[in-house]
Design a protein around this motif. Structure first.
Motif, PDB file in Angstrom:
ATOM      1  N   VAL A   8       0.816  -1.210  -0.125  1.00  0.00           N
ATOM      2  CA  VAL A   8      -0.085   0.012   0.065  1.00  0.00           C
ATOM      3  C   VAL A   8       0.907   1.276   0.038  1.00  0.00           C
ATOM      4  O   VAL A   8       0.487   2.365  -0.649  1.00  0.00           O
ATOM      5  N   PHE A   9       2.074   1.173   0.682  1.00  0.00           N
ATOM      6  CA  PHE A   9       2.865   2.354   0.904  1.00  0.00           C
ATOM      7  C   PHE A   9       3.574   2.686  -0.556  1.00  0.00           C
ATOM      8  O   PHE A   9       3.486   3.715  -0.862  1.00  0.00           O
ATOM      9  N   LEU A  10       3.765   1.778  -1.038  1.00  0.00           N
ATOM     10  CA  LEU A  10       4.479   1.820  -2.372  1.00  0.00           C
ATOM     11  C   LEU A  10       3.634   2.376  -3.422  1.00  0.00           C
ATOM     12  O   LEU A  10       3.894   2.808  -4.279  1.00  0.00           O
ATOM     13  N   ASP A  18       0.949   0.358 -10.445  1.00  0.00           N
ATOM     14  CA  ASP A  18       0.225  -0.928 -10.462  1.00  0.00           C
ATOM     15  C   ASP A  18       0.339  -1.461  -9.158  1.00  0.00           C
ATOM     16  O   ASP A  18       1.259  -2.006  -8.523  1.00  0.00           O
ATOM     17  N   PRO A  19      -1.028  -1.823  -8.351  1.00  0.00           N
ATOM     18  CA  PRO A  19      -0.877  -2.439  -7.068  1.00  0.00           C
ATOM     19  C   PRO A  19      -0.325  -3.667  -7.022  1.00  0.00           C
ATOM     20  O   PRO A  19       0.343  -4.380  -6.132  1.00  0.00           O
ATOM     21  N   HIS A  20      -0.578  -4.474  -8.257  1.00  0.00           N
ATOM     22  CA  HIS A  20      -0.127  -5.701  -8.318  1.00  0.00           C
ATOM     23  C   HIS A  20       1.612  -5.757  -8.422  1.00  0.00           C
ATOM     24  O   HIS A  20       2.115  -6.915  -7.796  1.00  0.00           O
ATOM     25  N   ALA A 117      13.746  -5.172 -16.426  1.00  0.00           N
ATOM     26  CA  ALA A 117      13.842  -5.932 -17.733  1.00  0.00           C
ATOM     27  C   ALA A 117      12.500  -6.374 -17.856  1.00  0.00           C
ATOM     28  O   ALA A 117      12.587  -6.771 -19.248  1.00  0.00           O
ATOM     29  N   SER A 118      11.418  -6.604 -17.128  1.00  0.00           N
ATOM     30  CA  SER A 118      10.397  -7.312 -17.760  1.00  0.00           C
ATOM     31  C   SER A 118       9.141  -6.553 -17.647  1.00  0.00           C
ATOM     32  O   SER A 118       8.170  -7.116 -18.319  1.00  0.00           O
ATOM     33  N   ASN A 119       8.910  -5.416 -17.161  1.00  0.00           N
ATOM     34  CA  ASN A 119       7.829  -4.699 -16.916  1.00  0.00           C
ATOM     35  C   ASN A 119       8.004  -3.156 -17.374  1.00  0.00           C
ATOM     36  O   ASN A 119       8.406  -2.438 -16.527  1.00  0.00           O
ATOM     37  N   LEU A 120       7.558  -2.756 -18.391  1.00  0.00           N
ATOM     38  CA  LEU A 120       7.475  -1.508 -19.138  1.00  0.00           C
ATOM     39  C   LEU A 120       6.752  -0.509 -17.775  1.00  0.00           C
ATOM     40  O   LEU A 120       7.102   0.642 -17.641  1.00  0.00           O
ATOM     41  N   LEU A 124       8.879   2.684 -16.244  1.00  0.00           N
ATOM     42  CA  LEU A 124       8.279   4.064 -16.186  1.00  0.00           C
ATOM     43  C   LEU A 124       8.070   4.605 -14.767  1.00  0.00           C
ATOM     44  O   LEU A 124       8.460   5.793 -14.601  1.00  0.00           O
ATOM     45  N   ASP A 125       7.596   3.955 -13.873  1.00  0.00           N
ATOM     46  CA  ASP A 125       7.281   4.245 -12.571  1.00  0.00           C
ATOM     47  C   ASP A 125       8.595   4.582 -12.051  1.00  0.00           C
ATOM     48  O   ASP A 125       8.965   5.488 -11.192  1.00  0.00           O
ATOM     49  N   TYR A 126       9.537   3.494 -12.141  1.00  0.00           N
ATOM     50  CA  TYR A 126      10.825   3.743 -11.516  1.00  0.00           C
ATOM     51  C   TYR A 126      11.500   5.067 -12.231  1.00  0.00           C
ATOM     52  O   TYR A 126      12.340   5.933 -11.312  1.00  0.00           O
TER      53      TYR A 126
END
Length: 193
Positions: A8-10, A18-20, A117-120, A124-126
């Motif tokens: 939740v914090f993240l 993306d909560p997942h 490497a695996s999640n666009l 983008l968030d990073y």
């Protein structure tokens, strides 16, 4: 903090949209309580993780040529990444210290690398999270280089509300590129004391 609370914090505070993905990161992350004065990372040490501030205050600092301690960055806002350098594979050029009792969330670099490497969406968030941290870092550099001592102090009061009386003033003076004597003088002038 439990994994659900970290997720939740993240999602809410750190910018993981993306909560997942926030949940996946939370399963690898650890929450840690820090004592005042505790070092999170020493100068010259390699980072194993990326940390985010939950609460409290942390600073990055380095010694100058004369051996004086200089505060380079001050982090007090929740969700901000504690990034001592842009390249996490290189030794840290600074030490990272808790200025108050604080809490952080640490995420292993392997977890971050795998998601990059695996999640666009995460990539983008990073990028946004790092841009926010680096913008904060450059804001202070601009203030120190382009503003008089009084204006630096006024900027600090606005950028860091309520922090002036929580952190020892010699760290704030160093952060603002002035001596503690100058900071005391400016405070008297501004507050009429």
């Amino acid at each position: 903090m439990h994994n659900d609370e970290i997720a939740v914090f993240l999602h809410r505070e750190a910018g993981i949209t993306d909560p997942h993905i926030a949940g996946a990161i939370a399963s690898a992350a650890t929450a840690r309580a820090l004592s005042k004065g505790e070092l999170i990372l020493r100068e010259g040490q390699l980072q194993n993780d990326v940390s985010l501030l939950v609460d409290g205050a942390v600073r990055t600092a380095m010694l100058d040529v004369a051996g004086r301690d200089n505060t380079d960055c001050l982090i007090t806002k929740k969700g901000i990444v504690i990034a001592p350098c842009a390249d996490f594979t290189k030794p840290s050029p600074v030490h990272v210290e808790a200025l108050l009792p604080s809490h952080i969330i640490s995420i292993p670099l392997e977890t971050i690398g795998g998601l990059l490497a695996s999640n666009l969406s995460f990539a983008l968030d990073y990028i946004g999270i790092l841009q926010s941290a680096w913008q904060m870092h450059w804001d202070i550099k601009t203030v120190v280089c382009q503003k008089a001592a009084r204006d630096r102090y006024l900027w600090f009061l606005e950028a860091y509300p309520g922090v002036i009386d929580l952190i020892p003033h010699h760290y704030i003076a160093s952060y603002l590129g002035m001596t503690q004597v100058t900071l005391s003088r400016v405070r008297r002038e501004v507050h009429g004391g």
